[in-house]
Design an enzyme around this catalytic site. Structure first.
Site, mmCIF file in Angstrom:
data_model
loop_
_atom_site.group_PDB
_atom_site.id
_atom_site.type_symbol
_atom_site.label_atom_id
_atom_site.label_comp_id
_atom_site.label_asym_id
_atom_site.label_seq_id
_atom_site.Cartn_x
_atom_site.Cartn_y
_atom_site.Cartn_z
ATOM 1 N N SER A 141 0.872 -1.194 0.000
ATOM 2 C CA SER A 141 0.000 0.000 0.000
ATOM 3 C C SER A 141 0.895 1.226 0.000
ATOM 4 O O SER A 141 2.099 1.128 0.307
ATOM 5 C CB SER A 141 -0.860 -0.022 1.264
ATOM 6 O OG SER A 141 -1.480 1.218 1.487
ATOM 7 N N TYR A 154 -1.603 -0.663 10.761
ATOM 8 C CA TYR A 154 -1.763 -1.010 9.343
ATOM 9 C C TYR A 154 -0.474 -0.681 8.583
ATOM 10 O O TYR A 154 0.010 -1.506 7.798
ATOM 11 C CB TYR A 154 -2.955 -0.240 8.764
ATOM 12 C CG TYR A 154 -3.242 -0.550 7.301
ATOM 13 C CD1 TYR A 154 -3.797 -1.772 6.927
ATOM 14 C CD2 TYR A 154 -2.972 0.375 6.307
ATOM 15 C CE1 TYR A 154 -4.057 -2.065 5.595
ATOM 16 C CE2 TYR A 154 -3.239 0.098 4.965
ATOM 17 C CZ TYR A 154 -3.781 -1.116 4.611
ATOM 18 O OH TYR A 154 -4.047 -1.404 3.295
HETATM 19 N N1 NAP Z 1 -8.783 -0.191 -0.872
HETATM 20 C C1 NAP Z 1 -7.671 0.502 -0.735
HETATM 21 O O1 NAP Z 1 -7.694 1.762 -0.718
HETATM 22 C C2 NAP Z 1 -6.346 -0.197 -0.644
HETATM 23 C C3 NAP Z 1 -5.184 0.571 -0.803
HETATM 24 C C4 NAP Z 1 -3.955 -0.059 -0.676
HETATM 25 C C5 NAP Z 1 -3.868 -1.410 -0.414
HETATM 26 N N2 NAP Z 1 -5.036 -2.130 -0.250
HETATM 27 C C6 NAP Z 1 -4.904 -3.567 0.058
HETATM 28 O O2 NAP Z 1 -5.575 -4.307 -0.926
HETATM 29 C C7 NAP Z 1 -5.929 -5.589 -0.404
HETATM 30 C C8 NAP Z 1 -7.376 -5.914 -0.768
HETATM 31 O O3 NAP Z 1 -8.232 -5.022 -0.099
HETATM 32 P P1 NAP Z 1 -9.528 -4.371 -0.753
HETATM 33 O O4 NAP Z 1 -9.321 -2.919 -0.741
HETATM 34 O O5 NAP Z 1 -9.858 -5.065 -2.015
HETATM 35 O O6 NAP Z 1 -10.596 -4.663 0.409
HETATM 36 P P2 NAP Z 1 -11.808 -5.711 0.519
HETATM 37 O O7 NAP Z 1 -12.791 -5.479 -0.569
HETATM 38 O O8 NAP Z 1 -12.275 -5.600 1.925
HETATM 39 O O9 NAP Z 1 -11.119 -7.119 0.270
HETATM 40 C C9 NAP Z 1 -10.402 -7.796 1.278
HETATM 41 C C10 NAP Z 1 -10.328 -9.253 0.901
HETATM 42 O O10 NAP Z 1 -9.517 -9.935 1.874
HETATM 43 C C11 NAP Z 1 -10.171 -11.146 2.188
HETATM 44 N N3 NAP Z 1 -9.795 -11.618 3.519
HETATM 45 C C12 NAP Z 1 -9.862 -10.959 4.694
HETATM 46 N N4 NAP Z 1 -9.486 -11.770 5.700
HETATM 47 C C13 NAP Z 1 -9.184 -12.981 5.134
HETATM 48 C C14 NAP Z 1 -8.747 -14.221 5.641
HETATM 49 N N5 NAP Z 1 -8.531 -14.414 6.945
HETATM 50 N N6 NAP Z 1 -8.532 -15.241 4.763
HETATM 51 C C15 NAP Z 1 -8.755 -15.066 3.452
HETATM 52 N N7 NAP Z 1 -9.164 -13.915 2.905
HETATM 53 C C16 NAP Z 1 -9.380 -12.888 3.745
HETATM 54 C C17 NAP Z 1 -11.657 -10.834 2.114
HETATM 55 O O11 NAP Z 1 -12.392 -12.035 1.848
HETATM 56 P P3 NAP Z 1 -13.303 -12.831 2.907
HETATM 57 O O12 NAP Z 1 -13.845 -11.844 3.880
HETATM 58 O O13 NAP Z 1 -14.358 -13.444 2.030
HETATM 59 O O14 NAP Z 1 -12.392 -13.853 3.501
HETATM 60 C C18 NAP Z 1 -11.687 -9.931 0.882
HETATM 61 O O15 NAP Z 1 -11.801 -10.692 -0.284
HETATM 62 C C19 NAP Z 1 -5.658 -5.515 1.095
HETATM 63 O O16 NAP Z 1 -4.439 -6.166 1.370
HETATM 64 C C20 NAP Z 1 -5.536 -4.025 1.356
HETATM 65 O O17 NAP Z 1 -4.739 -3.744 2.473
HETATM 66 C C21 NAP Z 1 -6.264 -1.559 -0.375
#
Ligand code: NAP
Length: 248
Positions: A141, A154
Site C-alpha cells: 500500500s 496497518y
Molecule cells: N482499498 C484501498 O484503498 C487499498 C489501498 C492499498 C492497499 N489495499 C490492500 O488491498 C488488499 C485488498 O483489499 P480491498 O481494498 O480489495 O478490500 P476488501 O474489498 O475488503 O477485500 C479484502 C479481501 O480480503 C479477504 N480476507 C480478509 N481476511 C481474510 C482471511 N482471513 N482469509 C482469506 N481472505 C481474507 C476478504 O475475503 P473474505 O472476507 O471473504 O475472507 C476480501 O476478499 C488488502 O491487502 C488491502 O490492504 C487496499
C-alpha cells in the site's frame, strides 16, 4: 509474455481488488483460483468468469490458518497441475488511534496482512521452485511507504509486506527464476473501509471519497496483468499506483 493458460491463485478474491484482479487475469487467458472465506461471493465470481468463457476454481481459504492454506493450494495443484502467479492480496484495515487500544484489531491486521501472506507464500513457493518459474504479487500500500496517523499498525503491516517483497525478490529471482512484484496502491473504492469500527476514521474515509475519484479494483488488476505479461527476463519489482487527485 502471454499469460494465456497460466494458473493464478488470488487471495482475497471475494471482493474489491482481489475480485477485480481475478477478472482481469481471466480476461487475459489465465486459469484463476479464487481464494477467500466467503464461499457465496467466490461462486458468483467463478460463474461470472466462466460465463465470459474463462476458467476459474473457487477455493474456501482462511489465510490465517496454515492448514486451510495448504489444503487450498493442494486442491489447486490437483486441479490444474501448476501455479504460475500468486496474488497475495487478502488484507484488512480497521483504523484507530493507538490510545484506543483496539488490540484485537491490531492482532487481526498482523495475522491477516503479514502472517496470512507468509502462510500463502510458504504454501505456494515449493511448487514454483519445482517449476523453476513463477510470479508472486504482494499487496502492500502507500501505507507500506509512508506512515499516517491512525494507521500505525496497518502501516507497520504494509511496511512488513514491502520489506518482505524486496527480500523475497532478491532470494528467489536469481536462484529460482521467480519474479516478485510489490503493489502499493493509493485509495481504491472497495469494502476495505467498511470494517473500520472507529466512527471518526470511518467518517474521514467517507469524506475522502467525496474529495477525489478513487481508483477502482480493476485499475490495480490491470497493472498486475501488465507486470505478469512483461518479458520473462523483466521483473517489475514495484508498482505505486495512485488516484491523480491523491495529493499525499
Ligand atoms: N482499498 C484501498 O484503498 C487499498 C489501498 C492499498 C492497499 N489495499 C490492500 O488491498 C488488499 C485488498 O483489499 P480491498 O481494498 O480489495 O478490500 P476488501 O474489498 O475488503 O477485500 C479484502 C479481501 O480480503 C479477504 N480476507 C480478509 N481476511 C481474510 C482471511 N482471513 N482469509 C482469506 N481472505 C481474507 C476478504 O475475503 P473474505 O472476507 O471473504 O475472507 C476480501 O476478499 C488488502 O491487502 C488491502 O490492504 C487496499
Amino acid at each position: 509474455m502471454s499469460i494465456k493458460g497460466k494458473v493464478a491463485l488470488v487471495t482475497g478474491a471475494s471482493s474489491g481488488i482481489g475480485a477485480a484482479t481475478a477478472l482481469k487475469l481471466a480476461e487475459a487467458g489465465a486459469k484463476v483460483a479464487l481464494a477467500a472465506r466467503r464461499a457465496d461471493k467466490l461462486e458468483s465470481l467463478k460463474n461470472e468468469i466462466t460465463a465470459k468463457g474463462g476458467e476459474a476454481l473457487a477455493i474456501g481459504m482462511d489465510v490465517v490458518d496454515p492448514a486451510s492454506v495448504d489444503a487450498g493450494v493442494k486442491t489447486l495443484i490437483d486441479a490444474y497441475g501448476s501455479i504460475d502467479i500468486l496474488v497475495n492480496n487478502a488484507g484488512l484495515m480497521p483504523l484507530s488511534d493507538i490510545d484506543q487500544f483496539k488490540v484485537d484489531e491490531w492482532h487481526r491486521m498482523v495475522d491477516v496482512n503479514v502472517k496470512g501472506l507468509l502462510n500463502t507464500t510458504a504454501a505456494v513457493l515449493p511448487q514454483m521452485i519445482k517449476q523453476h518459474s513463477g510470479h508472486v504479487f504482494n499487496m502492500s500500500s502507500i501505507a507500506g511507504r509512508k506512515v499516517f496517523k491512525g494507521l500505525s499498525v496497518y502501516c507497520a503491516t504494509k511496511h512488513a509486506v514491502t520489506a518482505f517483497s524486496d527480500g523475497l525478490r532478491m532470494e528467489v529471482g536469481p536462484k529460482h527464476n521467480i519474479r516478485v512484484t510489490c503493489i502499493q496502491p493509493g485509495a481504491v473504492a472497495t469494502e476495505l473501509y467498511d470494517h473500520i469500527t472507529d466512527p471518526g476514521y470511518r467518517q474521514q474515509m467517507d469524506d475522502l471519497a467525496g474529495q477525489m475519484t478513487f481508483l477502482q479494483g480493476a485499475d490495480i488488476g490491470e497493472t498486475i496483468v501488465f507486470a505478469a505479461q512483461a518479458p520473462a527476463h523483466v521483473d517489475v519489482a514495484e508498482l505505486f499506483v495512485l488516484p491523480v487527485e491523491q495529493g499525499w
